[in-house]
Scaffold this motif. Structure first.
Motif, mmCIF file in Angstrom:
data_model
loop_
_atom_site.group_PDB
_atom_site.id
_atom_site.type_symbol
_atom_site.label_atom_id
_atom_site.label_comp_id
_atom_site.label_asym_id
_atom_site.label_seq_id
_atom_site.Cartn_x
_atom_site.Cartn_y
_atom_site.Cartn_z
ATOM 1 N N LYS A 112 -29.040 -36.570 -18.428
ATOM 2 C CA LYS A 112 -29.094 -37.980 -18.005
ATOM 3 C C LYS A 112 -27.706 -38.540 -17.669
ATOM 4 N N ASN A 113 -26.804 -37.693 -17.176
ATOM 5 C CA ASN A 113 -25.448 -38.182 -16.911
ATOM 6 C C ASN A 113 -25.324 -39.008 -15.626
ATOM 7 N N TYR A 114 -26.419 -39.123 -14.883
ATOM 8 C CA TYR A 114 -26.419 -40.021 -13.722
ATOM 9 C C TYR A 114 -27.494 -41.076 -13.903
ATOM 10 N N ASN A 115 -27.176 -42.265 -13.408
ATOM 11 C CA ASN A 115 -28.148 -43.329 -13.379
ATOM 12 C C ASN A 115 -28.820 -43.284 -12.011
ATOM 13 N N ARG A 116 -29.833 -42.459 -11.867
ATOM 14 C CA ARG A 116 -30.384 -42.203 -10.533
ATOM 15 C C ARG A 116 -31.346 -43.295 -10.086
#
Ligand SMILES: Cc1ncc(COP(=O)(O)O)c(C=O)c1O
Length: 389
Positions: free
Chosen positions: A6-10
């Motif tokens: 979850k290292n990107y806020n997609r």
């Protein structure tokens, strides 16, 4: 449930294909894409010349080790040195690898000159040079470095625009000053030309190297091949990436002969850096960017774009604080948090992306057409109307 970390806020959209300035989602209508992979797809999506370059090379040879001569890389390096300040190049795969290599070159230069203690790099506080462990400490940003201790040493910082703090931070241990001529992630903050010239003078006087990080602002984005060209300065080391691959991963560090000479066998390397496919695509990108009139056209279209945005700013002075940037590296600084504005633009089929200081970043492909700019202006105006404060 996604198996990805979850290292990107997609955002909740996926695309099935792209063409030029447009992206076609898996469902729904097309978007005008003024993110372009964050200033990466310099020639838009699915550019036929780049597709040809990949396909042709894929049929011949994809990858060979840097233990051998790679003719496509020789060609790309030669063309870059013929057109720029640089005499020598090391190819990488990404921007952060390019900035890391730049840092290594600067340190090694003084080591080779018998000054191993002259090894510190002076950077702008809260700048952005990538996400490797060294690059995050180069940025000096609390948000990026939190939880990644112990601190990587060898970096000092000064405040953007604060000349006193810059001069104070230089010591006899400073090897190089590294800045982005235009801070991309930080909010499209432009270092004025006279400041870059002053930086060069300081570096000359103190015998320090000047590293200009052109990963985001380089390769034609501003209407010159390099953003620093407007100032007339000559840097020592320039990391690039993003636009040079047109969407294929390429990074590079460009150097003068003086500093490159210290990079003897064993000092640096990358298994995949400079592979034949990447190099062939890079050459195809340069074919376009070096075409007569290509950069001039960016200057022309971007002038029109900036003018139109400034007209909107005039009509919405309580919403838009500033139109920032040079060429097609554009920032719309708002008085309010920009996330809702970006969402509304997206709802109206225009993709943009945030940057620091409440900035909406607008990054069209370099070959954007006037009707596409007009369409974006229409959407931005509509969203401003809805936001009227
Ligand atoms: C100025 C600058 N340097 C370095 C980087 C890191 O590049 P990459 O994400 O390809 O590692 C970026 C990425 O945005 C950048 O804008």
């Amino acid at each position: 449930m996604s198996a990805l970390a979850k290292n990107y806020n997609r955002r909740k959209i996926a695309f099935r294909r792209g063409k030029g300035s447009f992206l076609y989602p898996t469902n729904g209508k097309k978007y005008l894409d003024f993110v372009q992979g964050i200033a990466v797809n310099s020639l838009g999506h699915a550019n036929p010349d780049l597709i040809r370059a990949i396909n042709n090379q894929a049929k011949k040879v994809w990858h060979v080790s840097n233990a051998f001569i790679i003719p496509e890389g020789e060609k790309l390096a030669k063309r870059l040195t013929q057109k720029t300040f640089a005499d020598n190049i090391i190819f990488q795969n990404s921007g952060t690898e390019a900035t890391e290599a730049a840092i290594k070159v600067a340190k090694r230069y003084f080591y080779s000159k018998g000054k191993p203690n002259k090894n510190r790099i002076l950077c702008v506080k809260n700048s952005f040079h990538g996400r490797t462990i060294a690059a995050i400490f180069a940025s000096g940003s609390k948000k990026m470095t939190e939880g990644f201790g112990p601190k990587v040493g060898g970096f000092d910082h000064f405040r953007f625009g604060n000349h006193k703090s810059l001069k104070k931070a230089i010591t006899n241990k400073t090897a190089a000053i590294m800045v982005e001529p235009i801070m991309g992630e930080g909010g499209i903050k432009v270092i004025p030309d006279w400041c870059l010239r002053e930086l060069r003078k300081i570096c000359n006087k103190k015998k320090i190297l000047l590293i200009l990080d052109e990963v985001q602002c380089g390769i034609g984005r501003t209407g010159k091949f390099f953003a620093f060209e407007y100032s007339g300065v000559k840097p020592d080391i320039v990391p690039v990436a993003k636009g040079i691959g047109g969407g294929f991963p390429i990074g590079a560090v460009l150097m003068t002969k003086k500093v490159a000479s210290v990079m003897v066998p064993g000092t640096h390397g990358s298994t995949l850096g400079g592979n034949p496919i990447a190099m062939n695509v890079g050459n195809a990108v340069l074919d376009q960017i070096f075409k007569k009139g290509f950069l001039k056209n960016i200057q022309k279209t971007s002038k029109y774009f900036h003018n139109e945005l400034n007209k909107i700013k005039k009509d919405y002075p309580k919403l838009i604080k500033e139109v920032r940037g040079v060429g097609l590296l554009i920032g719309l600084q708002l008085f309010i948090d920009q996330s809702k504005f970006i969402q509304k633009l997206q709802d109206n089929k225009l993709l943009t992306i945030r940057a620091g200081e409440n900035v909406v970043r607008i990054l069209p492909p370099l070959n954007v057409k006037k009707p596409e700019i007009d369409l974006s202006i229409k959407i931005i105006r509509k969203v401003c109307k809805e936001f009227k404060l």
